[in-house]
Design an enzyme around this catalytic site. Structure first.
Site, PDB file in Angstrom:
ATOM      1  N   SER A 199      36.296 -56.352  -0.759  1.00  0.00           N
ATOM      2  CA  SER A 199      36.400 -56.075  -2.013  1.00  0.00           C
ATOM      3  C   SER A 199      36.230 -54.706  -2.509  1.00  0.00           C
ATOM      4  O   SER A 199      36.083 -54.520  -3.969  1.00  0.00           O
ATOM      5  CB  SER A 199      35.528 -57.170  -2.713  1.00  0.00           C
ATOM      6  OG  SER A 199      34.063 -56.837  -2.313  1.00  0.00           O
ATOM      7  N   GLN A 241      41.095 -51.158  -1.300  1.00  0.00           N
ATOM      8  CA  GLN A 241      41.890 -50.210  -2.264  1.00  0.00           C
ATOM      9  C   GLN A 241      42.600 -49.264  -1.346  1.00  0.00           C
ATOM     10  O   GLN A 241      43.685 -49.011  -1.827  1.00  0.00           O
ATOM     11  CB  GLN A 241      40.989 -49.300  -3.116  1.00  0.00           C
ATOM     12  CG  GLN A 241      40.269 -50.111  -4.221  1.00  0.00           C
ATOM     13  CD  GLN A 241      38.847 -49.524  -4.939  1.00  0.00           C
ATOM     14  OE1 GLN A 241      39.153 -48.360  -5.062  1.00  0.00           O
ATOM     15  NE2 GLN A 241      38.190 -50.197  -5.409  1.00  0.00           N
ATOM     16  N   ASN A 250      36.116 -50.156  -1.464  1.00  0.00           N
ATOM     17  CA  ASN A 250      37.120 -49.195  -1.336  1.00  0.00           C
ATOM     18  C   ASN A 250      38.167 -49.185  -0.020  1.00  0.00           C
ATOM     19  O   ASN A 250      39.108 -48.737   0.070  1.00  0.00           O
ATOM     20  CB  ASN A 250      36.315 -47.643  -1.186  1.00  0.00           C
ATOM     21  CG  ASN A 250      35.229 -47.611  -0.212  1.00  0.00           C
ATOM     22  OD1 ASN A 250      35.137 -48.414   0.791  1.00  0.00           O
ATOM     23  ND2 ASN A 250      34.543 -46.518  -0.298  1.00  0.00           N
ATOM     24  N   LYS A 278      38.658 -43.794   3.416  1.00  0.00           N
ATOM     25  CA  LYS A 278      39.222 -44.777   4.059  1.00  0.00           C
ATOM     26  C   LYS A 278      40.774 -44.450   3.651  1.00  0.00           C
ATOM     27  O   LYS A 278      41.460 -45.163   4.377  1.00  0.00           O
ATOM     28  CB  LYS A 278      38.794 -45.940   3.529  1.00  0.00           C
ATOM     29  CG  LYS A 278      37.341 -46.103   4.301  1.00  0.00           C
ATOM     30  CD  LYS A 278      36.451 -47.565   3.856  1.00  0.00           C
ATOM     31  CE  LYS A 278      34.976 -47.296   4.016  1.00  0.00           C
ATOM     32  NZ  LYS A 278      34.150 -48.386   3.904  1.00  0.00           N
TER      33      LYS A 278
END
Length: 132
Positions: free
Chosen positions: A79, A84, A81, A53
């Site tokens: 919440s 992130q 990856n 991602k």
């Protein structure tokens, strides 16, 4: 609808080249033998945020930056990856000139599992994180 997908992929590759890792492809003779098929594994778990991602998030923000449309704030309703990756991509976009701030909005179901919501801002004099 993509009218020229090869050109789009080539542009994306050039845009994120050198900023994401070229991850290896692995094989497993044991699994091949067990399953009777030849399998290949793209090791995106080795990517900077542990997932593929990072590629899409970075490409999107850098494309928006090229178009002069980089938002002041990028929000990920995740919440995991994906969040992130968006946070990392926002920091990368900031390091190349224009800053994008990032906010993480976690799903309510994660809150009920004991997770707390957090907002992270990048591109400010001090990187801050605060609990919502």
């Amino acid at each position: 609808r993509l009218t020229r997908p090869l050109e789009t992929l080539t542009d994306a590759s050039a845009r994120i080249g050198g900023k994401v890792l070229r991850t290896p492809v692995a094989a497993s003779r044991t699994l091949d033998g067990f399953l009777g098929h030849h399998l290949l594994f793209k090791c995106e778990n080795l990517q900077r945020v542990g997932a593929f991602k990072a590629r899409g998030a970075l490409n999107t923000l850098l494309w928006m930056q090229e178009q002069g449309r980089l938002p002041q704030r990028a929000i990920a309703y995740s919440s995991g990856n994906h969040a992130q990756a968006v946070a990392w991509a926002a920091a990368q976009a900031c390091s190349s000139g224009t800053c994008a701030r990032f906010t993480l909005a976690r799903a309510r179901s994660n809150s009920s599992n004991g997770a707390s919501s957090a907002a992270h801002s990048f591109g400010e004099p001090a990187q801050t994180a605060r609990r919502a």
